[in-house]
Scaffold this motif. Sequence first.
Motif, PDB file in Angstrom:
ATOM      1  N   LYS A   1       0.956  -1.242  -0.011  1.00  8.81           N
ATOM      2  CA  LYS A   1       0.023  -0.137   0.173  1.00  8.81           C
ATOM      3  C   LYS A   1       0.871   1.115  -0.051  1.00  8.81           C
ATOM      4  O   LYS A   1       1.871   1.240   0.481  1.00  8.81           O
ATOM      5  N   GLN A   2       0.418   2.154  -0.806  1.00 11.77           N
ATOM      6  CA  GLN A   2       0.949   3.521  -0.697  1.00 11.77           C
ATOM      7  C   GLN A   2       0.668   4.467   0.471  1.00 11.77           C
ATOM      8  O   GLN A   2      -0.626   4.835   0.588  1.00 11.77           O
ATOM      9  N   ALA A   3       1.662   4.851   1.202  1.00 11.42           N
ATOM     10  CA  ALA A   3       1.313   5.804   2.597  1.00 11.42           C
ATOM     11  C   ALA A   3       1.030   7.223   1.647  1.00 11.42           C
ATOM     12  O   ALA A   3       1.257   7.429   0.829  1.00 11.42           O
TER      13      ALA A   3
ATOM     14  N   GLN B   1       2.139   9.910   2.993  1.00 12.63           N
ATOM     15  CA  GLN B   1       3.323  10.508   3.134  1.00 12.63           C
ATOM     16  C   GLN B   1       4.458   9.565   3.021  1.00 12.63           C
ATOM     17  O   GLN B   1       4.556   8.358   3.091  1.00 12.63           O
ATOM     18  N   ARG B   2       5.610   9.969   2.060  1.00 14.20           N
ATOM     19  CA  ARG B   2       6.558   9.149   1.969  1.00 14.20           C
ATOM     20  C   ARG B   2       7.426   8.762   3.202  1.00 14.20           C
ATOM     21  O   ARG B   2       7.818   9.434   4.026  1.00 14.20           O
ATOM     22  N   LEU B   3       7.692   7.568   3.439  1.00 13.36           N
ATOM     23  CA  LEU B   3       8.429   6.889   4.530  1.00 13.36           C
ATOM     24  C   LEU B   3       9.838   6.707   4.288  1.00 13.36           C
ATOM     25  O   LEU B   3      10.072   6.441   3.145  1.00 13.36           O
TER      26      LEU B   3
ATOM     27  N   ILE C   1       3.561  -1.171   4.006  1.00 18.15           N
ATOM     28  CA  ILE C   1       3.056   0.450   3.771  1.00 18.15           C
ATOM     29  C   ILE C   1       4.181   1.001   3.386  1.00 18.15           C
ATOM     30  O   ILE C   1       5.366   1.062   4.058  1.00 18.15           O
TER      31      ILE C   1
END
Length: 699
Positions: A677-679, A681-683, A698
């Motif tokens: 899954k795409q968060a 905000q970028r982690l 994620i």
Amino acid sequence: KRKSIGVLDIYGFEIFQINSFEQFIINYCNEKLQQIFIELTLHSEQEEYEREGVKWEHIQYFNNNVVCELIEKPNIGVLSILDDECLRPGEVTDVTFLHKMDQRCLKHEHYQSRANKQFHSDKTLPRNAFRVKHYAGSVTYCVDGFIDKNKDSLHRDLSRAMYSCDHVLLKIFFIEGDPENTSLKRPPTAGFQFKASVAELMKNLMSKNPNYIRCIKPNDTKKPNTFDDALVQHQARYLGLMENIRVRRAGYAFRQAYDLTLQRYKMLAPKTWPVWKGPPRQGVVEVLKHLKMTTKEYATGRTKIFIRNPKTVFDLEDQRRESLHRIATLIQTIYRGYTCRTQFLAKRWAANIFASNWKCVLQQRKYLALRWATVIFQAFYRGLVERRKYNAIIYGRRCEWASHIIHKYYLGWKVRKEQRKKFQSVAGPMLTKTVKRWLRRRFLLNLRDNLPSSSPTCKEWPPCSPLFRNCSQLLRDLHHQWRCENYRDDMEANPRKKAIFLEKLVASKTFAGRKDCYLQSVGKPFRGDDLNLANDGRWMTIATATNDPLVVWSGNVMKIHRASGAAVPKTLAITSKAIVVLDPKTMKPTYRVSLFNLQAISCSSLRDNIVVFHFNRETEHEASKKGDFIFQAPRVIELITKTKRVAQDIQRVSFTVNINNQTVFRVKNQDVQLHFKQAPQRLDAPLCKRAANKMEVIV
């Protein structure tokens, strides 16, 4: 020159019921201080009066030099006898020390003991004691412990032990323990050290200008408002204060050399001010006579003037202060007059200079204005003359140009009239052919100067006119074919470059348009064995045992736990035969799975670096039985490409690469759903969560 002020606080004279070695050396120090007090006050002052020839009635006082000699004189002094007894071989006791003092000091007028017949029956003087008549009174000293206390010195071994310590302060305190300054002499006794210390103190005091403060003890009970007359009289008598007061009363309060006195008070007499050319003594006498001072108030010595009353000195200072004020006023008057005259002359000179310069400026302004007007008039007149000449020249040139134009048009009209019939059949086609040839030449030269780069991927091409569009397209195709042929020849000549191109080609076929992070990896060359395991001795041991030395890819990865989703650091290596997972610290293999057991590789289409290795379920390998491997690896595009190439080219093993955000991996005999899954905000790192038969990543 450096100046300093020191304060010396000393013990008072000690007389106890039982006086021992400590009271003896303290009273000895007081005797020495009393001696220097006598030298610097009574003795020196009376000697100065005699030396200067001043009439003086000599005052008798007690000189305690005989007591000091009794204590410190070599060979016969008490301290010398005590040191001899301490250093003498054989049996040495306090009794033998007292016996030796009786032999050498019995006849001294300030020494008393029971050995003297005069004091044989004196019960106040014990047999183990002796008595010294000090300036402050007689003191009886018990000799018990004199020898032991005088020998109380530090052994050389202890001094060396303390000096060998690292602390700087101990090295200063025990300097006698320095091995480089080792002496075979016996260490000095306590009495000798105290005597040397007192001698150094006396030397220091004699080189200075000491002042004394005598403290009088009013009573022995330490009570306020109690004054013991007998005790105070006794202290004033034995401290020598009576003699000192008599000397001060009979003497002169102020004394100074003649030259210094004349220099200070010469302004008090008209004859000595401002310069006295005679002897200084006569000049001082002239000053005192002018002030009407009687001879009873002062006395003249050989080199000094002596003034008896301090009030006389104060009067001299007051008159000197008034004279200095008067002299200062006179100096100020003269200086102010000089300053005013100087300022007046300077102002007058400045006014003359200013007037002269101002007149010069006015005349200069008039001259510059007149010269400027003259130059402007000349410029306008010369401009008018030159413009007239220029206009005449331009008119002549225009007339000449017009005549040439008229003549040329006339000749053209004449030729066209004669050649009009021949122009349409001959000159027209020739002119058209010439223009076309010039246009083709310009097109080719422009194409030569603006050719694109030699890269086959470059799609740029110089623009051209519609007249040469077909030719330009044909030349563009030929140029592209030539670039491709050169690139292929260069690729064949460089096998390493060809291999890199083939790897990039495999990566393009696998990930182009399917993985978001593929475009960032296109311009970066594959590094392969990033950890340089081929030169690591520990890896060479493993490679020799497995007969698998070739490392295709290596790097530090995070192995994701299949049950909990936790990440553990590992070292991953892809060889020509197997997938090897090693401990990053010890480089010992944790898992080693052959490429023949690899069934598929899965990853997501997002920007993450998660990769899943699927193994054949039917294999009997221990690592494969536990389930598939999940790694968070750097350079994931390179890892999958290298694994695919080595499996296909070397082992001839084919497997599929699944790029999907949903996949299934095996944990022992259980299938688990893996979702990417795409968060919002970028982690910084992917977040893995495992719940039942489902794991979410994620990114």
